[in-house]
Design a protein around this motif. Structure first.
Motif, PDB file in Angstrom:
ATOM      1  N   ASN A  28      18.447  37.934-110.048  1.00 49.02           N
ATOM      2  CA  ASN A  28      19.709  37.245-109.777  1.00 49.02           C
ATOM      3  C   ASN A  28      19.725  35.800-110.291  1.00 49.02           C
ATOM      4  O   ASN A  28      20.289  34.901-109.659  1.00 49.02           O
ATOM      5  CB  ASN A  28      20.019  37.269-108.275  1.00 49.02           C
ATOM      6  CG  ASN A  28      20.058  38.680-107.722  1.00 49.02           C
ATOM      7  OD1 ASN A  28      20.808  39.523-108.212  1.00 49.02           O
ATOM      8  ND2 ASN A  28      19.232  38.952-106.715  1.00 49.02           N
ATOM      9  N   VAL A  29      19.078  35.577-111.439  1.00 45.70           N
ATOM     10  CA  VAL A  29      19.037  34.246-112.056  1.00 45.70           C
ATOM     11  C   VAL A  29      20.409  33.913-112.648  1.00 45.70           C
ATOM     12  O   VAL A  29      21.013  34.737-113.339  1.00 45.70           O
ATOM     13  CB  VAL A  29      17.955  34.187-113.144  1.00 45.70           C
ATOM     14  CG1 VAL A  29      18.033  32.872-113.916  1.00 45.70           C
ATOM     15  CG2 VAL A  29      16.582  34.360-112.520  1.00 45.70           C
ATOM     16  N   ILE A  30      20.883  32.712-112.383  1.00 49.58           N
ATOM     17  CA  ILE A  30      22.184  32.294-112.911  1.00 49.58           C
ATOM     18  C   ILE A  30      22.087  31.947-114.398  1.00 49.58           C
ATOM     19  O   ILE A  30      22.930  32.344-115.197  1.00 49.58           O
ATOM     20  CB  ILE A  30      22.730  31.102-112.106  1.00 49.58           C
ATOM     21  CG1 ILE A  30      23.023  31.550-110.667  1.00 49.58           C
ATOM     22  CG2 ILE A  30      23.973  30.523-112.765  1.00 49.58           C
ATOM     23  CD1 ILE A  30      23.436  30.431-109.745  1.00 49.58           C
ATOM     24  N   SER A  31      21.062  31.179-114.778  1.00 49.72           N
ATOM     25  CA  SER A  31      20.844  30.846-116.183  1.00 49.72           C
ATOM     26  C   SER A  31      19.358  30.597-116.409  1.00 49.72           C
ATOM     27  O   SER A  31      18.795  29.661-115.834  1.00 49.72           O
ATOM     28  CB  SER A  31      21.643  29.611-116.602  1.00 49.72           C
ATOM     29  OG  SER A  31      21.290  29.218-117.927  1.00 49.72           O
ATOM     30  N   ALA A  32      18.742  31.403-117.266  1.00 50.90           N
ATOM     31  CA  ALA A  32      17.325  31.230-117.571  1.00 50.90           C
ATOM     32  C   ALA A  32      17.087  30.027-118.480  1.00 50.90           C
ATOM     33  O   ALA A  32      15.944  29.629-118.705  1.00 50.90           O
ATOM     34  CB  ALA A  32      16.785  32.493-118.236  1.00 50.90           C
ATOM     35  N   LYS A  33      18.174  29.424-118.997  1.00 49.72           N
ATOM     36  CA  LYS A  33      18.045  28.275-119.892  1.00 49.72           C
ATOM     37  C   LYS A  33      17.975  26.950-119.136  1.00 49.72           C
ATOM     38  O   LYS A  33      17.787  25.903-119.745  1.00 49.72           O
ATOM     39  CB  LYS A  33      19.222  28.243-120.873  1.00 49.72           C
ATOM     40  CG  LYS A  33      19.249  29.416-121.839  1.00 49.72           C
ATOM     41  CD  LYS A  33      20.419  29.315-122.797  1.00 49.72           C
ATOM     42  CE  LYS A  33      20.445  30.476-123.777  1.00 49.72           C
ATOM     43  NZ  LYS A  33      21.593  30.375-124.724  1.00 49.72           N
ATOM     44  N   GLU A  34      18.159  26.991-117.812  1.00 43.50           N
ATOM     45  CA  GLU A  34      18.106  25.777-117.007  1.00 43.50           C
ATOM     46  C   GLU A  34      17.087  25.961-115.887  1.00 43.50           C
ATOM     47  O   GLU A  34      17.189  26.895-115.096  1.00 43.50           O
ATOM     48  CB  GLU A  34      19.473  25.455-116.392  1.00 43.50           C
ATOM     49  CG  GLU A  34      20.531  25.105-117.412  1.00 43.50           C
ATOM     50  CD  GLU A  34      21.837  24.705-116.753  1.00 43.50           C
ATOM     51  OE1 GLU A  34      21.989  24.927-115.523  1.00 43.50           O
ATOM     52  OE2 GLU A  34      22.712  24.167-117.454  1.00 43.50           O
ATOM     53  N   SER A  35      16.098  25.088-115.825  1.00 42.77           N
ATOM     54  CA  SER A  35      15.106  25.132-114.759  1.00 42.77           C
ATOM     55  C   SER A  35      15.138  23.827-113.974  1.00 42.77           C
ATOM     56  O   SER A  35      15.527  22.775-114.493  1.00 42.77           O
ATOM     57  CB  SER A  35      13.705  25.390-115.325  1.00 42.77           C
ATOM     58  OG  SER A  35      13.375  24.433-116.309  1.00 42.77           O
ATOM     59  N   TYR A  36      14.712  23.921-112.712  1.00 47.41           N
ATOM     60  CA  TYR A  36      14.840  22.798-111.783  1.00 47.41           C
ATOM     61  C   TYR A  36      13.483  22.407-111.216  1.00 47.41           C
ATOM     62  O   TYR A  36      12.728  23.264-110.761  1.00 47.41           O
ATOM     63  CB  TYR A  36      15.771  23.176-110.621  1.00 47.41           C
ATOM     64  CG  TYR A  36      17.201  23.425-111.032  1.00 47.41           C
ATOM     65  CD1 TYR A  36      18.176  22.453-110.848  1.00 47.41           C
ATOM     66  CD2 TYR A  36      17.581  24.633-111.613  1.00 47.41           C
ATOM     67  CE1 TYR A  36      19.493  22.672-111.227  1.00 47.41           C
ATOM     68  CE2 TYR A  36      18.891  24.868-112.000  1.00 47.41           C
ATOM     69  CZ  TYR A  36      19.845  23.883-111.808  1.00 47.41           C
ATOM     70  OH  TYR A  36      21.139  24.098-112.182  1.00 47.41           O
ATOM     71  N   GLU A  70      16.071  15.340-104.296  1.00 44.81           N
ATOM     72  CA  GLU A  70      16.153  14.861-105.676  1.00 44.81           C
ATOM     73  C   GLU A  70      15.619  15.964-106.588  1.00 44.81           C
ATOM     74  O   GLU A  70      14.702  16.690-106.224  1.00 44.81           O
ATOM     75  CB  GLU A  70      15.304  13.599-105.786  1.00 44.81           C
ATOM     76  CG  GLU A  70      15.201  12.980-107.151  1.00 44.81           C
ATOM     77  CD  GLU A  70      14.314  11.739-107.112  1.00 44.81           C
ATOM     78  OE1 GLU A  70      13.514  11.578-108.049  1.00 44.81           O
ATOM     79  OE2 GLU A  70      14.413  10.965-106.151  1.00 44.81           O
ATOM     80  N   PHE A  71      16.203  16.114-107.783  1.00 52.28           N
ATOM     81  CA  PHE A  71      15.658  17.133-108.682  1.00 52.28           C
ATOM     82  C   PHE A  71      15.810  16.742-110.143  1.00 52.28           C
ATOM     83  O   PHE A  71      16.612  15.879-110.505  1.00 52.28           O
ATOM     84  CB  PHE A  71      16.306  18.511-108.424  1.00 52.28           C
ATOM     85  CG  PHE A  71      17.771  18.609-108.738  1.00 52.28           C
ATOM     86  CD1 PHE A  71      18.224  18.927-110.014  1.00 52.28           C
ATOM     87  CD2 PHE A  71      18.729  18.404-107.737  1.00 52.28           C
ATOM     88  CE1 PHE A  71      19.580  19.030-110.293  1.00 52.28           C
ATOM     89  CE2 PHE A  71      20.088  18.512-108.006  1.00 52.28           C
ATOM     90  CZ  PHE A  71      20.516  18.826-109.288  1.00 52.28           C
ATOM     91  N   GLU A  72      14.984  17.393-110.969  1.00 55.52           N
ATOM     92  CA  GLU A  72      15.030  17.246-112.415  1.00 55.52           C
ATOM     93  C   GLU A  72      15.632  18.526-112.990  1.00 55.52           C
ATOM     94  O   GLU A  72      15.280  19.630-112.559  1.00 55.52           O
ATOM     95  CB  GLU A  72      13.616  17.056-112.973  1.00 55.52           C
ATOM     96  CG  GLU A  72      12.872  15.891-112.362  1.00 55.52           C
ATOM     97  CD  GLU A  72      11.364  16.092-112.332  1.00 55.52           C
ATOM     98  OE1 GLU A  72      10.651  15.137-111.957  1.00 55.52           O
ATOM     99  OE2 GLU A  72      10.898  17.207-112.651  1.00 55.52           O
ATOM    100  N   LEU A  73      16.504  18.388-113.972  1.00 54.81           N
ATOM    101  CA  LEU A  73      17.123  19.539-114.628  1.00 54.81           C
ATOM    102  C   LEU A  73      16.651  19.601-116.076  1.00 54.81           C
ATOM    103  O   LEU A  73      16.873  18.677-116.853  1.00 54.81           O
ATOM    104  CB  LEU A  73      18.650  19.435-114.580  1.00 54.81           C
ATOM    105  CG  LEU A  73      19.421  20.502-115.376  1.00 54.81           C
ATOM    106  CD1 LEU A  73      19.118  21.893-114.838  1.00 54.81           C
ATOM    107  CD2 LEU A  73      20.918  20.225-115.345  1.00 54.81           C
ATOM    108  N   TYR A  74      15.960  20.688-116.405  1.00 60.64           N
ATOM    109  CA  TYR A  74      15.449  20.894-117.755  1.00 60.64           C
ATOM    110  C   TYR A  74      16.266  21.993-118.430  1.00 60.64           C
ATOM    111  O   TYR A  74      16.424  23.087-117.886  1.00 60.64           O
ATOM    112  CB  TYR A  74      13.980  21.320-117.719  1.00 60.64           C
ATOM    113  CG  TYR A  74      13.055  20.303-117.103  1.00 60.64           C
ATOM    114  CD1 TYR A  74      12.457  19.320-117.888  1.00 60.64           C
ATOM    115  CD2 TYR A  74      12.777  20.325-115.741  1.00 60.64           C
ATOM    116  CE1 TYR A  74      11.603  18.380-117.326  1.00 60.64           C
ATOM    117  CE2 TYR A  74      11.922  19.399-115.169  1.00 60.64           C
ATOM    118  CZ  TYR A  74      11.340  18.426-115.961  1.00 60.64           C
ATOM    119  OH  TYR A  74      10.503  17.506-115.396  1.00 60.64           O
ATOM    120  N   ASP A  75      16.772  21.705-119.628  1.00 62.24           N
ATOM    121  CA  ASP A  75      17.516  22.709-120.390  1.00 62.24           C
ATOM    122  C   ASP A  75      17.032  22.701-121.838  1.00 62.24           C
ATOM    123  O   ASP A  75      15.908  22.254-122.116  1.00 62.24           O
ATOM    124  CB  ASP A  75      19.028  22.492-120.275  1.00 62.24           C
ATOM    125  CG  ASP A  75      19.456  21.089-120.704  1.00 62.24           C
ATOM    126  OD1 ASP A  75      18.705  20.432-121.467  1.00 62.24           O
ATOM    127  OD2 ASP A  75      20.528  20.631-120.282  1.00 62.24           O
TER     128      ASP A  75
END
Length: 209
Positions: free
Chosen positions: A96-104, A183-188
């Motif tokens: 159920n991943v929304i987008s595999a191109k974005e990791s947190y 707080e989070f980091e967004l990697y794309d």
């Protein structure tokens, strides 16, 4: 504690002055000393990345869910890279991943956290449901919040400069202060690990009183 009657009072005073708790200050390797509010100017080298002013975007983001691998400790430099390697080897197990191109990279913190610099960090993907979490992984829900979104440009070895600007300068001169939670980091696709690499740092905020 330098004249403070308890660790709690020292932590409260430190956070009131620098908008970050002592443990997080140590974890990020920050070294700023702010004696008074200073006007940000174009000659400020920490406030510039590649000739572009690093002003954040202020956005409101709805609640979302993530599943990933968690690290708890106070040695992120040695342990978080391994956490990400382990996660990338197993990320296809997540449903159920929304987008595999974005990791947190999610820092789950509360008032009791950052004691001795320890913290929870989850390398994760956003999902539509927290059902069927793979063995050894964890799920978390990030609440709705308003964020200051900073873009780190360049290699990870210059990340400390970015955080020094955020906490040592931008928050000192801003009408906002950090909430201190999630707080989070967004990697794309922008993240390459090279000189042209970019990723976003999301810091929950509120207006100063």
């Amino acid at each position: 504690q330098l004249g403070y009657d308890s660790q709690e009072s020292f932590t409260r005073a430190f956070k009131s002055r620098y908008y970050v708790k002592p443990g997080k200050y140590r974890r990020l390797g920050l070294h700023f000393a702010v004696t008074q509010k200073k006007r940000l100017c174009k000659k400020d080298p920490i406030g510039l990345k590649g000739g572009i002013r690093m002003e954040p975007k202020i956005i409101h983001k709805s609640a979302f869910k993530v599943i990933g691998l968690k690290y708890y400790g106070n040695d992120p430099a040695n342990n978080c890279p391994k956490l990400w390697r382990d996660f990338m080897e197993r990320h296809t197990e997540i449903e159920n991943v929304i987008s595999a191109k974005e990791s947190y990279g999610l820092m789950c913190t509360g008032e009791e956290d950052f004691i001795d610099g320890k913290f929870d960090y989850i390398a994760s993907l956003a999902v539509s449901t927290l059902e069927r979490i793979p063995e050894g992984m964890v799920g978390a829900e990030v609440p709705e919040a308003t964020y200051a979104v900073f873009t780190h440009k360049g290699k990870l070895d210059s990340l400390q400069d970015t955080y020094e600007y955020i906490y040592g300068k931008w928050f000192q001169n801003s009408e906002y202060e950090p909430v201190g939670l999630n707080e989070f980091e967004l990697y794309d696709e922008r993240f390459t690990g090279k000189e042209d690499s970019e990723f976003d740092i999301y810091i929950p905020i509120k207006k100063k009183r």
